[in-house]
Design a protein around this motif. Structure first.
Motif, short mmCIF file in Angstrom:
data_model
loop_
_atom_site.label_atom_id
_atom_site.label_comp_id
_atom_site.label_asym_id
_atom_site.label_seq_id
_atom_site.Cartn_x
_atom_site.Cartn_y
_atom_site.Cartn_z
N GLU A 141 0.83 -1.22 0.00
CA GLU A 141 0.00 0.00 0.00
C GLU A 141 0.87 1.26 0.00
O GLU A 141 0.62 2.20 -0.76
N VAL A 142 1.88 1.28 0.85
CA VAL A 142 2.73 2.47 0.92
C VAL A 142 3.54 2.61 -0.36
O VAL A 142 3.78 3.73 -0.84
N MET A 143 3.93 1.51 -0.98
CA MET A 143 4.67 1.60 -2.24
C MET A 143 3.77 2.15 -3.35
O MET A 143 4.22 2.92 -4.21
N SER A 144 2.50 1.77 -3.32
CA SER A 144 1.55 2.32 -4.30
C SER A 144 1.41 3.82 -4.12
O SER A 144 1.39 4.58 -5.10
N CYS A 145 1.35 4.26 -2.89
CA CYS A 145 1.26 5.69 -2.60
C CYS A 145 2.52 6.40 -3.09
O CYS A 145 2.43 7.45 -3.74
N ARG A 146 3.67 5.84 -2.80
CA ARG A 146 4.93 6.47 -3.22
C ARG A 146 5.01 6.59 -4.74
O ARG A 146 5.51 7.58 -5.27
N THR A 147 4.51 5.59 -5.44
CA THR A 147 4.50 5.62 -6.90
C THR A 147 3.64 6.77 -7.41
O THR A 147 4.03 7.51 -8.31
N VAL A 148 2.47 6.93 -6.82
CA VAL A 148 1.56 8.01 -7.21
C VAL A 148 2.20 9.37 -6.95
O VAL A 148 2.10 10.28 -7.77
N LEU A 149 2.88 9.50 -5.82
CA LEU A 149 3.47 10.80 -5.47
C LEU A 149 4.64 11.19 -6.38
O LEU A 149 4.96 12.37 -6.51
N LYS A 150 5.26 10.22 -7.03
CA LYS A 150 6.41 10.53 -7.91
C LYS A 150 5.97 11.13 -9.24
O LYS A 150 6.77 11.73 -9.93
N GLU A 151 4.70 10.97 -9.58
CA GLU A 151 4.19 11.53 -10.84
C GLU A 151 4.01 13.03 -10.70
O GLU A 151 3.87 13.57 -9.60
N GLU A 152 4.01 13.72 -11.84
CA GLU A 152 3.77 15.17 -11.85
C GLU A 152 2.31 15.45 -11.50
O GLU A 152 1.46 14.66 -11.86
N PRO A 153 1.94 16.51 -10.86
CA PRO A 153 2.81 17.51 -10.26
C PRO A 153 3.45 17.00 -8.97
O PRO A 153 2.91 16.12 -8.31
N ILE A 154 4.57 17.58 -8.64
CA ILE A 154 5.32 17.20 -7.45
C ILE A 154 4.53 17.56 -6.19
O ILE A 154 3.91 18.63 -6.11
N ASP A 155 4.57 16.67 -5.24
CA ASP A 155 3.87 16.85 -3.96
C ASP A 155 4.54 17.96 -3.15
O ASP A 155 5.65 17.77 -2.65
N PRO A 156 3.89 19.11 -2.99
CA PRO A 156 4.51 20.21 -2.24
C PRO A 156 4.62 19.92 -0.73
O PRO A 156 5.44 20.53 -0.04
N ALA A 157 3.84 19.00 -0.23
CA ALA A 157 3.88 18.68 1.20
C ALA A 157 5.03 17.72 1.53
O ALA A 157 5.31 17.47 2.70
N ASN A 158 5.70 17.19 0.50
CA ASN A 158 6.82 16.28 0.68
C ASN A 158 6.48 15.13 1.64
O ASN A 158 7.18 14.88 2.61
N MET A 159 5.41 14.44 1.34
CA MET A 159 4.93 13.36 2.20
C MET A 159 5.76 12.08 2.06
O MET A 159 5.58 11.14 2.82
N ASP A 160 6.69 12.05 1.12
CA ASP A 160 7.48 10.84 0.95
C ASP A 160 8.27 10.51 2.21
O ASP A 160 8.49 9.34 2.52
N TYR A 161 8.68 11.52 2.96
CA TYR A 161 9.39 11.26 4.22
C TYR A 161 8.50 10.45 5.17
O TYR A 161 8.97 9.50 5.81
N GLN A 162 7.23 10.81 5.25
CA GLN A 162 6.29 10.08 6.10
C GLN A 162 6.13 8.64 5.62
O GLN A 162 6.06 7.71 6.42
N ASN A 163 6.09 8.47 4.31
CA ASN A 163 5.96 7.14 3.73
C ASN A 163 7.19 6.28 4.05
O ASN A 163 7.07 5.10 4.36
N LYS A 164 8.38 6.87 3.98
CA LYS A 164 9.61 6.15 4.29
C LYS A 164 9.64 5.73 5.76
O LYS A 164 10.07 4.62 6.09
N GLU A 165 9.19 6.60 6.63
CA GLU A 165 9.17 6.27 8.06
C GLU A 165 8.20 5.12 8.33
O GLU A 165 8.51 4.20 9.09
N PHE A 166 7.05 5.17 7.69
CA PHE A 166 6.08 4.08 7.84
C PHE A 166 6.65 2.77 7.31
O PHE A 166 6.48 1.71 7.92
N LYS A 167 7.35 2.84 6.19
CA LYS A 167 7.97 1.65 5.62
C LYS A 167 8.96 1.03 6.61
O LYS A 167 8.97 -0.19 6.80
#
Length: 183
Positions: A141-167
């Protein structure tokens, strides 16, 4: 023939004694700092893993099953917080493309929360082998989210850090539950 059996018995007894001496202390009694360090060395971020476990005082006053419970609780707390953040980001943004990303990730985290709740139930009923299945589902699930966030437009909230911590928290559950399976 008797000497072969005596020799076999001696070898078997020796192997059993070695196994009993080698089995990690974390199976039998309260964990110590060195046990946490050993467990965290099996993750991809030892330092952060130790910090996460040390953030919960139960980590040093429990056995490996209890530590697995701590790891599940940490992952559940993080997933609930991240899920709420994605819902808030969805509400706050006016960009429809970002809204689609945030709602997709919110759904991913909703499913990950469900997976973690099931993993916790498996822990409670000593069905340790099934914990890994649920954690793998949560990681997907978190990998699916990370994939979506990598697409344009770039996520201004930079939530990938949260996803990495959850991982990482999910990996902590996997490592601790692995010790339960070996038990």
């Amino acid at each position: 023939m008797a000497s072969v059996l005596d020799n076999f018995s001696s070898v078997l007894i020796s192997k059993v004694l070695i196994f009993l001496l080698v089995v990690p202390s974390l199976m039998c009694h309260s964990l110590e700092e060195k046990d946490l360090q050993h467990i965290c060395s099996k993750t991809y971020n030892r330092t952060e893993c130790l910090n996460q476990f040390k953030s919960d005082p139960r980590s040093l006053n429990t056995d490996i099953k209890g530590l697995t419970g701590v790891a599940v609780d940490l992952a559940l707390n993080k997933s609930n917080a991240v899920h709420s953040q994605y819902n808030q980001l969805y509400t706050d943004t006016k960009n429809s493309e970002l809204q689609e990303k945030y709602i997709a990730c919110s759904k991913n985290y909703n499913d990950a929360i469900r997976d973690l709740q099931v993993a916790k139930k498996y822990l409670d009923i000593n069905r340790y082998r099934f914990i890994t299945i649920e954690i793998n589902d949560a990681l997907q699930e978190v990998m699916s989210c990370r994939t979506v966030l990598k697409e344009e437009p770039i996520d201004p909230a930079n939530m990938d850090y949260q996803n990495k911590e959850f991982k990482l928290l999910c990996y902590m559950v996997k490592v601790t539950s692995h010790y339960l399976i070996q038990k």
